[in-house]
Design a protein around this motif. Structure first.
Motif, PDB file in Angstrom:
ATOM      1  N   UNK A   6      54.898  60.979  24.376  1.00 36.04           N
ATOM      2  CA  UNK A   6      55.832  60.053  25.034  1.00 36.04           C
ATOM      3  C   UNK A   6      55.167  59.336  26.204  1.00 36.04           C
ATOM      4  N   UNK A   7      54.351  60.071  26.936  1.00 35.53           N
ATOM      5  CA  UNK A   7      53.607  59.458  28.043  1.00 35.53           C
ATOM      6  C   UNK A   7      52.623  58.407  27.493  1.00 35.53           C
ATOM      7  N   UNK A   8      51.900  58.772  26.428  1.00 37.58           N
ATOM      8  CA  UNK A   8      50.867  57.877  25.875  1.00 37.58           C
ATOM      9  C   UNK A   8      51.480  56.569  25.358  1.00 37.58           C
ATOM     10  N   UNK A   9      52.654  56.696  24.710  1.00 40.90           N
ATOM     11  CA  UNK A   9      53.299  55.510  24.136  1.00 40.90           C
ATOM     12  C   UNK A   9      53.698  54.485  25.196  1.00 40.90           C
ATOM     13  N   UNK A  10      53.960  54.990  26.413  1.00 40.90           N
ATOM     14  CA  UNK A  10      54.418  54.089  27.472  1.00 40.90           C
ATOM     15  C   UNK A  10      53.280  53.525  28.326  1.00 40.90           C
ATOM     16  N   UNK A  11      52.029  53.880  27.989  1.00 43.83           N
ATOM     17  CA  UNK A  11      50.892  53.351  28.760  1.00 43.83           C
ATOM     18  C   UNK A  11      50.852  51.830  28.660  1.00 43.83           C
ATOM     19  N   UNK A  12      50.657  51.117  29.776  1.00 46.62           N
ATOM     20  CA  UNK A  12      50.537  49.653  29.674  1.00 46.62           C
ATOM     21  C   UNK A  12      49.312  49.243  28.851  1.00 46.62           C
ATOM     22  N   UNK A  13      49.350  48.026  28.336  1.00 48.61           N
ATOM     23  CA  UNK A  13      48.333  47.460  27.446  1.00 48.61           C
ATOM     24  C   UNK A  13      46.890  47.589  27.967  1.00 48.61           C
ATOM     25  N   UNK A  14      46.719  47.366  29.264  1.00 48.11           N
ATOM     26  CA  UNK A  14      45.356  47.329  29.822  1.00 48.11           C
ATOM     27  C   UNK A  14      44.833  48.708  30.214  1.00 48.11           C
ATOM     28  N   UNK A  15      45.608  49.765  29.883  1.00 48.26           N
ATOM     29  CA  UNK A  15      45.103  51.128  30.067  1.00 48.26           C
ATOM     30  C   UNK A  15      44.973  51.754  28.682  1.00 48.26           C
ATOM     31  N   UNK A  16      43.835  52.385  28.436  1.00 49.85           N
ATOM     32  CA  UNK A  16      43.576  52.916  27.107  1.00 49.85           C
ATOM     33  C   UNK A  16      43.206  54.388  27.223  1.00 49.85           C
ATOM     34  N   UNK A  17      43.760  55.230  26.334  1.00 45.68           N
ATOM     35  CA  UNK A  17      43.449  56.662  26.373  1.00 45.68           C
ATOM     36  C   UNK A  17      42.487  57.019  25.249  1.00 45.68           C
ATOM     37  N   UNK A  18      41.487  57.837  25.562  1.00 52.61           N
ATOM     38  CA  UNK A  18      40.588  58.341  24.512  1.00 52.61           C
ATOM     39  C   UNK A  18      40.541  59.860  24.551  1.00 52.61           C
ATOM     40  N   UNK A  19      40.455  60.452  23.356  1.00 58.20           N
ATOM     41  CA  UNK A  19      40.326  61.901  23.181  1.00 58.20           C
ATOM     42  C   UNK A  19      38.874  62.183  22.817  1.00 58.20           C
ATOM     43  N   UNK A  20      38.199  63.058  23.576  1.00 57.47           N
ATOM     44  CA  UNK A  20      36.799  63.346  23.302  1.00 57.47           C
ATOM     45  C   UNK A  20      36.602  64.842  23.098  1.00 57.47           C
ATOM     46  N   UNK A  21      36.795  65.337  21.866  1.00 56.27           N
ATOM     47  CA  UNK A  21      36.653  66.775  21.632  1.00 56.27           C
ATOM     48  C   UNK A  21      35.184  67.193  21.539  1.00 56.27           C
ATOM     49  N   UNK A  22      34.870  68.353  22.072  1.00 54.94           N
ATOM     50  CA  UNK A  22      33.495  68.856  22.024  1.00 54.94           C
ATOM     51  C   UNK A  22      33.473  70.354  22.284  1.00 54.94           C
ATOM     52  N   UNK A  23      32.912  71.113  21.335  1.00 56.74           N
ATOM     53  CA  UNK A  23      32.742  72.554  21.484  1.00 56.74           C
ATOM     54  C   UNK A  23      33.984  73.271  22.002  1.00 56.74           C
ATOM     55  N   UNK A  24      35.105  73.028  21.359  1.00 59.78           N
ATOM     56  CA  UNK A  24      36.308  73.775  21.706  1.00 59.78           C
ATOM     57  C   UNK A  24      37.009  73.267  22.956  1.00 59.78           C
TER      58      UNK A  24
END
Lengths: 418, 418
Positions: free
Chosen positions: B202-220
């Motif tokens: 729900x938080x991610x969906x409301x992020x404004x256009x010019x802010x971008x979220x990335x998920x960076x998984x590594x070794x658990x």
């Protein structure tokens, strides 16, 4: 026979902002090379529809195989799958095998609830051949278009590796008839790239067109690689053997190994062949030398343990370094590394030992002992040799250089005192 | 204000056959990002005139800045310089400053003869601005064409880094007027990527256009990064702070650090703040955990030394592990790691200790304790906590996973028992 040419596309904003280092491409290149595929280009693009489509168009222009990694995760920034579905046509359909595998993974392995978002990973383009991913949730996808093969793989390294080895390579070998590529590689230490080039100039100039030499310098060592390309495997192997034998003679003085091995691998092999063991007493490298040795499978045959004596208190208590020596010569001195090596040899009851002490930076330097000053001792119970090094620049590089030079000092000692 | 866009071209056959991993691009991307330049693509090509020219054409098509690394060495396979000279016009001319620097380097630093081949490195395209390379032989070259900047740098990492920091970034900031890019990064452990995505949906969906979220998984572990882009620096910083504060609350349970730090950096900082020290007793990780801690500058404030007890003989002799325990429970057991941790705490006289024992593979597994079985103990003189892990797959990954999980167990112990 035509060369079979590949290009690798890696997808993910994390590559473009530099938050992760791409190790996948090197693995894929090596594996493709082994089966006779030449990688011509590698491209990294962000999680953007336009950029992915541009890359698919450009990279397939004059290649036979396009390998795509990344962007297949369950989160919103992973857009590779819908873009591929659009590019190759058709729609996403639920794949029953993949769905079952997901249920199994979540219930039996991860022991976490399987949520809607994860189940979406079983929806795959109907026009692709699904490549099962035994190691994770996102399967590989194999597309064919205009006589070219496009393969999409997850970006998680061990999942990608499993898919390349078990699915992609065998299928590529069935699809294309490959010419033969072979390499000969040797590793030198203690000589600069340009000095080697001068030494082997006449030999290099006479190399036939289809054999190519590359210089690969790294941390004070230079790797030399001859690559050959032919449809006649026996003839090529013969040529490579002849040229490689000549090259080995020319660089004999600095030769570490004539296999495609790293220095720790070469040292491990040497110890294994002699049925001997080694240990380390490490100050400034803080366990890195031991790590390089123990990262090699079967380390327990040649290695028992180490003392990391970062603090002088530990040098005195665990390695019986004399406080007087520390006081007089300082922790970074020939005397101290000799005492460390002698003590750790007895303590670990091994045949050989390495001891290092130095100033890695950014702090701790002085006019007499600037950052990058390192003393190394190597030897056995009868004899210890020592060497002083003066590296420069940053901490990471100084740790790498120290480990490399220390391992090479021990390797030379073993060869010369066998 | 328009976005300033860059592309990175790395040159060298060694990248395409996978013999070296490209770490330069990540560094360059990070540094460009910091000054507000967005890296759109990265391309690796071989030492081939046609491929280099194709890359120069394609990568400059819709970018402002093209950074080129590699292929500037003194050997025959390094063809970047003549190709750039051809591409930008004009001829190669001897640069007196660079010639003097080469003479200095060979006479004073390398103490090797300066040969004709090395002197050629001082011949540079007359149309470029020469960027002096204090750390090595090949200077950087700065070209301008059609309002775009092309910079060619040597591929040796520490030389490239010096040039980027001292020459390239300041000149780019003078040449272009940049928008403002900012990131907020946090690190989580013990939760999967898709479960986080669900938690913060729900938080991610409301992020404004010019802010971008990335998920960076590594070794658990999973790193989350919000990237923002604006011409109004104050407004952007405010927005990022607000969103980041909300995100931190949502993932609080799994939060390792809210800085762009690695786990070893977070643990080091925690110890430094509390003025405490730690040690390690390592079996299967063979010094890797100690290396991760000592690779961080200023490690001597929080770390004194370690015992690497790879062999059971060393576990008994140096860490007083009881032969009866080894016999009964085996080397990979809760009892043994507890004895190791308790002993090394006393031996190294530190506040906290970590002990690990496991089977990293490929050999050494059994039906009861398959490859990937690991026991970890962490704690202080009053209390030790233990955890069993079951990893899978290859040795390198198992060593990484063990180190990561062990460091996190100690970090949690310190936070919870402060």
């Amino acid at each position: 026979m035509e060369k079979i040419i590949a290009s690798i596309i890696t997808i993910g904003d994390e590559l473009l902002i530099g938050q992760v280092i791409d190790t996948n491409s090197a693995f894929i290149s090596q594996e493709l090379n082994k089966i006779g595929v030449w990688v011509k280009r590698r491209v990294a693009v962000g999680d953007s529809r336009e950029e992915i489509i541009r890359a698919l168009n450009e990279e397939s222009r004059d290649t036979n195989i396009i390998i795509i990694t990344g962007g297949l995760g369950p989160t919103a920034d992973d857009i590779t799958k819908p873009v591929l579905c659009e590019y190759f046509g058709g729609k996403l359909v639920m794949n029953e095998e993949v769905r079952k595998h997901l249920v199994y993974l979540f219930e039996q392995v991860f022991r976490r609830p399987l949520i809607e978002r994860n189940l979406k990973q079983a929806e795959l383009p109907e026009v692709c051949t699904v490549l099962p991913n035994a190691r994770g949730t996102a399967p590989g996808m194999w597309f064919e278009k205009d006589g070219k093969v496009f393969v999409s793989l997850p970006g998680v390294p061990h999942e990608m590796k499993g898919l390349i080895t078990n699915e992609v390579l065998p299928r590529l070998q069935k699809t294309f008839s490959m010419p033969f590529i072979a390499h000969r590689t040797l590793l030198t230490a203690g000589i600069g790239e340009s000095f080697i080039a001068e030494t082997i100039k006449h030999w290099e100039e006479k190399l036939p067109e289809h054999l190519k030499l590359a210089y690969l310098p790294n941390y004070g060592m230079v790797r030399l690689r001859i690559t050959g390309w032919s449809t006649d495997k026996a003839k090529l192997e013969n040529e490579l053997n002849t040229e490689f034998a000549q090259l080995k003679i020319l660089v004999q003085e600095w030769l570490v190994t004539d296999e495609d091995h790293t220095l720790p691998m070469a040292l491990s092999k040497l110890l294994r062949l002699k049925n001997k063991t080694m240990t380390t007493a490490e100050s400034c490298t803080g366990g890195y030398i031991a790590h390089l040795i123990t990262a090699i499978p079967g380390a327990s045959n040649i290695y028992k343990g180490s003392i990391i004596s970062y603090d002088n208190e530990i040098k005195i208590k665990e390695l019986k370094v004399s406080p007087a020596t520390l006081q007089k010569a300082g922790a970074v001195s020939e005397e101290v590394v000799k005492e460390m090596a002698a003590a750790v040899l007895m303590k670990m009851n091994t045949d050989y030992a390495l001891a290092v002490s130095g100033i890695m930076g950014p702090d701790g330097g002085s006019p007499e002992k600037p950052v990058g000053t390192v003393w190394v001792a190597a030897g056995d119970r009868n004899k210890l040799v020592t060497q002083k090094f003066q590296f420069r620049f940053d901490r990471d590089r100084n740790i790498e250089m120290t480990a490399t030079q220390a391992l090479n000092l021990l390797r030379k000692f073993i060869v010369e005192h066998a």
